[in-house]
Structures are given as C-alpha cells and as structure tokens.
Design a protein around this motif. Structure first.
Motif, PDB file in Angstrom:
ATOM      1  N   GLN A   1       0.828  -1.207   0.000  1.00 14.01           N
ATOM      2  CA  GLN A   1       0.000   0.000   0.000  1.00 14.01           C
ATOM      3  C   GLN A   1       0.863   1.257   0.000  1.00 14.01           C
ATOM      4  O   GLN A   1       1.846   1.357   0.734  1.00 14.01           O
ATOM      5  CB  GLN A   1      -0.897  -0.014   1.239  1.00 14.01           C
ATOM      6  N   PRO A  20      -2.586   1.680  -4.625  1.00 11.40           N
ATOM      7  CA  PRO A  20      -3.613   2.234  -3.722  1.00 11.40           C
ATOM      8  C   PRO A  20      -4.267   1.122  -2.914  1.00 11.40           C
ATOM      9  O   PRO A  20      -4.293  -0.044  -3.339  1.00 11.40           O
ATOM     10  CB  PRO A  20      -4.624   2.865  -4.681  1.00 11.40           C
ATOM     11  N   VAL A  21      -4.792   1.470  -1.756  1.00 11.84           N
ATOM     12  CA  VAL A  21      -5.422   0.471  -0.887  1.00 11.84           C
ATOM     13  C   VAL A  21      -6.585  -0.224  -1.596  1.00 11.84           C
ATOM     14  O   VAL A  21      -6.888  -1.397  -1.330  1.00 11.84           O
ATOM     15  CB  VAL A  21      -5.880   1.115   0.442  1.00 11.84           C
ATOM     16  N   GLU A  22      -7.237   0.503  -2.533  1.00 13.13           N
ATOM     17  CA  GLU A  22      -8.375  -0.089  -3.261  1.00 13.13           C
ATOM     18  C   GLU A  22      -7.951  -1.332  -4.048  1.00 13.13           C
ATOM     19  O   GLU A  22      -8.708  -2.296  -4.168  1.00 13.13           O
ATOM     20  CB  GLU A  22      -8.988   0.944  -4.219  1.00 13.13           C
ATOM     21  N   LYS A  23      -6.735  -1.307  -4.586  1.00 16.16           N
ATOM     22  CA  LYS A  23      -6.206  -2.464  -5.322  1.00 16.16           C
ATOM     23  C   LYS A  23      -6.077  -3.673  -4.399  1.00 16.16           C
ATOM     24  O   LYS A  23      -6.454  -4.794  -4.755  1.00 16.16           O
ATOM     25  CB  LYS A  23      -4.845  -2.103  -5.928  1.00 16.16           C
ATOM     26  N   ASN A  45      -7.714  -4.169  -1.634  1.00 20.52           N
ATOM     27  CA  ASN A  45      -9.058  -4.588  -1.221  1.00 20.52           C
ATOM     28  C   ASN A  45      -9.734  -5.445  -2.283  1.00 20.52           C
ATOM     29  O   ASN A  45     -10.572  -6.299  -1.963  1.00 20.52           O
ATOM     30  CB  ASN A  45      -9.924  -3.363  -0.920  1.00 20.52           C
ATOM     31  N   ARG A  46      -9.362  -5.202  -3.549  1.00 19.98           N
ATOM     32  CA  ARG A  46      -9.914  -6.035  -4.621  1.00 19.98           C
ATOM     33  C   ARG A  46      -9.264  -7.415  -4.640  1.00 19.98           C
ATOM     34  O   ARG A  46      -9.888  -8.404  -5.033  1.00 19.98           O
ATOM     35  CB  ARG A  46      -9.708  -5.354  -5.983  1.00 19.98           C
ATOM     36  N   ARG A  87     -10.542  -9.666   0.593  1.00 17.72           N
ATOM     37  CA  ARG A  87     -11.427  -8.950   1.514  1.00 17.72           C
ATOM     38  C   ARG A  87     -10.944  -9.078   2.955  1.00 17.72           C
ATOM     39  O   ARG A  87     -11.513  -8.485   3.860  1.00 17.72           O
ATOM     40  CB  ARG A  87     -12.852  -9.497   1.389  1.00 17.72           C
TER      41      ARG A  87
END
Length: 244
Positions: free
Chosen positions: A29, A55-58, A60-61, A64
C-alpha cells in the motif's frame, strides 16, 4: 491464481520470504508506515524481490481479509539450483537437454512450453528472476500439471547461466528467424540447450551474441513466424528425432 498462493499481511509475507518461498508478485500500500513495514521493505530489497506500491483499493480487490497493506503471490513450486541440476544430469549418463526462456512473458505460452518440454524429456527449464512469466494458476492449467514434474531454475542473469552451461560442455542453440541454418542442419545429438525468445522481441541481441549456433524453422506462408510455444515444440521434437 490459486487462492492458497495468495499471502496477505505483513508478518505472514515476511515469514514466507524468510522461509525461502518465491514471491512472484508483491503489492504494498502506498504510504505504508511502521516498523513492520520497514522490516518488510528491507527484506524485499535484500532478496531482490519485485514489488509495486498500489492504492489500498487495489489490495481490497485482491482480498477482503485484513491485508494490513501488503499482499503477495507465492509461487506454487520450488525452484531448482541450476548448478546442482546440471551436475545431476551429467552424472546420470543421459545426454543433457535444457531449455532457456529469454524474457517470455505470456503465462499460457509458458505453460504450453512446460507441457511439451516435460513430454520430450527436457532435463530443466531456465528462466530469469525478473521480467519473465510467473508460475501461476494459468501456467499450471495450461501445462496440464507438467509444471510439477519438470525442474525449473530461476537465475539472476540468463547470460551467467549460459556461460555455466557452455563450461559444462553444453552447446547453446538459439531459435531465431534471423539464422542462416534451419534446425535440420544443426547437430543436436550432443548436449544441447535451446534458447527461445519473448513473444514480441525474440531473443535479445546480447544473448544472441553468446550462443554457439543459431537455427530457424522454414516458413512457407506469409505470416512470417510461429507462436513461440509451437516453435519450441518443433525444436524439441526435432531433437528427439535426431536422438532416436
């Protein structure tokens, strides 16, 4: 990817690296702070592991679960030491046959080549640590499980591996359409390593300069070249034909 090849959490990834597992991909991250994060970065640099800040979104994908800012894909196989493998093959009394893949990047081509190599009795496949296709779920599927049956060596530099093979009495034959000779004019009954290049650029110029022989496949159509995994299969079966 197989789910079991995904490791998340900084401590878990540190333990995997310390245990000698091969990290194919590591995502960290952006802006990750803390003593544990510093320890991970230090270990990654020390072991020359490829990593990417994302990014943290990556993350999270990818999972989970609580990844703590780091997710890694671990290779499902153990890699062999090249020097030990070459010595083992020579001592067995068999005529060595190796395959070097120079920056091959497509995992399906990689898997198809592994499958053909195992079927044709190749003693080992040599790939570079950086820049090549990883051993992942697609590789495993395309290889029909052959990836678990054939030794694969990861080396820091392809050229160092080439020098070692030549020093061990193994000729290096480059598969390239730039060659003057076809494969049918090259003696491959002797100890041989075939070099296959990347899908788009072929074998790098610096590697080509070091080989003992260059060989091409005759092409009568207008397309110009074959898929690399198909070409590799033709080369390997010509070796079988010569050695039978």
């Amino acid at each position: 990817m197989k789910e079991e090849s995904l490791v998340f959490g900084i401590r878990a990834i540190i333990e995997a690296i310390t245990a000698g597992k091969t990290v194919d991909k590591l995502f960290i991250q952006k802006g990750l702070q803390g003593a544990l994060a510093k320890e991970l970065i230090s270990l990654v640099k020390e072991n020359d592991i490829n990593y990417t800040y994302v990014p943290v979104e990556k993350l999270n994908r990818l999972t989970r679960k609580n990844h703590q800012g780091a997710v890694a894909y671990i290779s499902p196989i153990d890699f062999y030491d090249l020097e030990n493998l070459v010595l083992q093959v020579i001592e067995s009394g068999e005529t060595p046959l190796f395959l070097i893949l120079d920056q091959l990047s497509d995992v399906r081509n990689f898997g198809a080549i592994i499958r053909t190599a195992e079927c044709t009795g190749v003693h080992g496949i040599i790939i570079q640590k950086k820049g090549g296709a990883p051993v992942n779920a697609d590789t495993i599927k395309t290889s029909a499980g052959a990836v678990f049956k054939i030794p694969i060596c990861k080396v820091d530099h392809i050229k160092d591996a080439m020098f070692y093979l030549q020093g061990s009495g193994i000729q290096l034959v480059a598969a390239t359409e730039k060659a003057a000779d076809t494969i049918y004019n090259i003696d491959m009954t002797i100890p041989t390593a075939i070099i296959m290049g990347s899908e788009d650029k072929g074998i790098s110029h610096s590697v080509l300069k070091l080989v003992d022989q260059q060989a091409k496949l005759p092409v009568y159509g207008t397309t110009g070249s074959l898929n690399v995994s198909v070409a590799c299969g033709v080369f390997l079966y010509e070796i079988i034909r010569q050695r039978m």
